[in-house]
Scaffold this motif. Sequence first.
Motif, PDB file in Angstrom:
ATOM      1  N   TYR A  12      44.182  24.626  33.358  1.00 18.80           N
ATOM      2  CA  TYR A  12      45.287  25.554  33.563  1.00 18.80           C
ATOM      3  C   TYR A  12      46.576  24.869  33.122  1.00 18.80           C
ATOM      4  CZ  TYR A  12      41.985  28.154  36.463  1.00 18.80           C
ATOM      5  OH  TYR A  12      40.891  28.854  36.909  1.00 18.80           O
ATOM      6  N   LEU A  19      46.116  30.208  31.275  1.00 17.62           N
ATOM      7  CA  LEU A  19      45.274  29.550  30.267  1.00 17.62           C
ATOM      8  C   LEU A  19      45.853  29.819  28.883  1.00 17.62           C
ATOM      9  CD1 LEU A  19      41.592  30.226  31.408  1.00 17.62           C
ATOM     10  CD2 LEU A  19      42.860  28.092  31.549  1.00 17.62           C
ATOM     11  N   LYS A  22      43.176  31.821  26.059  1.00 17.53           N
ATOM     12  CA  LYS A  22      42.324  32.900  26.584  1.00 17.53           C
ATOM     13  C   LYS A  22      41.838  33.872  25.495  1.00 17.53           C
ATOM     14  CE  LYS A  22      42.180  34.935  31.179  1.00 17.53           C
ATOM     15  NZ  LYS A  22      42.971  35.502  32.287  1.00 17.53           N
ATOM     16  N   TYR A  25      38.883  32.292  23.779  1.00 14.42           N
ATOM     17  CA  TYR A  25      37.688  32.263  24.630  1.00 14.42           C
ATOM     18  C   TYR A  25      37.056  33.659  24.705  1.00 14.42           C
ATOM     19  CZ  TYR A  25      39.944  27.906  26.079  1.00 14.42           C
ATOM     20  OH  TYR A  25      40.549  26.673  26.097  1.00 14.42           O
ATOM     21  N   GLN A  26      37.899  34.653  24.659  1.00 17.23           N
ATOM     22  CA  GLN A  26      37.431  36.039  24.647  1.00 17.23           C
ATOM     23  C   GLN A  26      36.585  36.286  23.398  1.00 17.23           C
ATOM     24  OE1 GLN A  26      40.580  38.594  26.163  1.00 17.23           O
ATOM     25  NE2 GLN A  26      40.072  40.097  24.589  1.00 17.23           N
ATOM     26  N   VAL A  41      34.025  30.387  31.004  1.00 10.35           N
ATOM     27  CA  VAL A  41      35.140  29.446  30.973  1.00 10.35           C
ATOM     28  C   VAL A  41      35.352  28.882  32.376  1.00 10.35           C
ATOM     29  CG1 VAL A  41      37.617  29.204  30.464  1.00 10.35           C
ATOM     30  CG2 VAL A  41      36.209  30.770  29.096  1.00 10.35           C
ATOM     31  N   PHE A  59      34.349  36.899  30.693  1.00 10.51           N
ATOM     32  CA  PHE A  59      34.909  38.065  30.003  1.00 10.51           C
ATOM     33  C   PHE A  59      33.807  39.086  29.762  1.00 10.51           C
ATOM     34  CE2 PHE A  59      35.961  40.320  25.996  1.00 10.51           C
ATOM     35  CZ  PHE A  59      37.108  40.964  26.422  1.00 10.51           C
ATOM     36  N   TRP A  66      38.506  40.215  32.556  1.00 10.95           N
ATOM     37  CA  TRP A  66      38.057  38.919  33.032  1.00 10.95           C
ATOM     38  C   TRP A  66      37.753  38.998  34.518  1.00 10.95           C
ATOM     39  CZ3 TRP A  66      37.163  34.594  30.112  1.00 10.95           C
ATOM     40  CH2 TRP A  66      37.661  34.588  28.807  1.00 10.95           C
TER      41      TRP A  66
END
Length: 382
Positions: A12, A19, A22, A25-26, A41, A59, A66
């Motif tokens: 974080y 984040l 993000k 990561y999605q 994650v 996600f 999320w």
Amino acid sequence: MGQPVLGILTLYLNDNGLLEEKPIYQKMTVAGRKLGLDVYVFTPQDVNYKQNRIHALMFDPSTKNWTRKWRSFPNMIFDRCRIQQSHRFQELQQFRKKYGHLTFLNRVLRNKWTVYKLMRKDERFRPHLPLTRMYESPTDLTEMIRKYPLVYLKPVNGTGGRGILRIEKQQNGTYLIQGRDQSRKIISPQRVPLSGLHGRLEGWNLKANRYLVQQGIQLKLPNGRVHDYRMLVQKNGSGDWAVTGCAGRIGASGSITSNLHGGGEAITMQALLKQWIKNEDTVEEVTQKAEELGLQMAAFLEQSYGRLCEMALDLAIDRKGQIWLLEVNPKPAREVFIQAGERDTYRRAIVRPLEYAIWLHEQKNRRKNITTPIEEELPTPE
């Protein structure tokens, strides 16, 4: 046997759970699902050390939301954690120590100085490394500035262009100091005589903050803006190193670095090289040489530090076509390619670590079937 699970380990940015990556990561979650890879994650703060479970961030592509869910430890961990001065980074170090026996796609690379000293030992790379030394006293800077008309001062663990200074000798014998502070803000340019140089830099606490002095390469375009190249080298779905792409970066007006976060812009490597070198045969030759060098460097660093799956090489190319390695970034962003208009390269940059994770998982299962003892176990509850 279910789907292999990849846990993306991150940090974080603050205590409110922000984040940085993000959206990436999605995209990795969506791409992973298509490949048959389950992706979630987590951060060290999300780990229940007593129960060896993770309060994972997941996600859902169908709802585009999320959510949190308690999960078992993943089969593999993709470490995306960047250095930060916080308790969160200390927690990360504890996590790496406790769970270091698990399957990580990438191990930790050392700081700029350690990497430089290691690479200097290999004669293949020595001609491509700007001379660098650790700042121990004002003498280090004085000797470098007398040897080279342009030098850079860089924090050993700095990222994103923070805290970098550029010092260039002027025709009248004075020295021009330019740079960015720790918040990436451009500082006002200053001209000082050599006798006043060290006094002007006192506030930067160069020794205490562990700075490097590096030979500068002249990279200013005719419009006065600096430029360099960001090459992304990744493992592919066969476990081999491959150059995913290389894009040019042009710094903001008045900036000494080309970082996109500092206001820089991206352009294709070919377009920038043609502006800079102009000879098309030389451009082609330099491009090929840069890719060969990138693959050699990635393999060398992995051999030295343990398993790695990707890295970005920040390259400078001078007017003669000589390639210089400015920096190695083990946790590279991918945005340079989308900003340069290279959508296919951007997509490949997201997918390749996932393909490598699947390959690694298959290799691990193959070894397990050959040998009875399990090579790497998930953590045993305490």
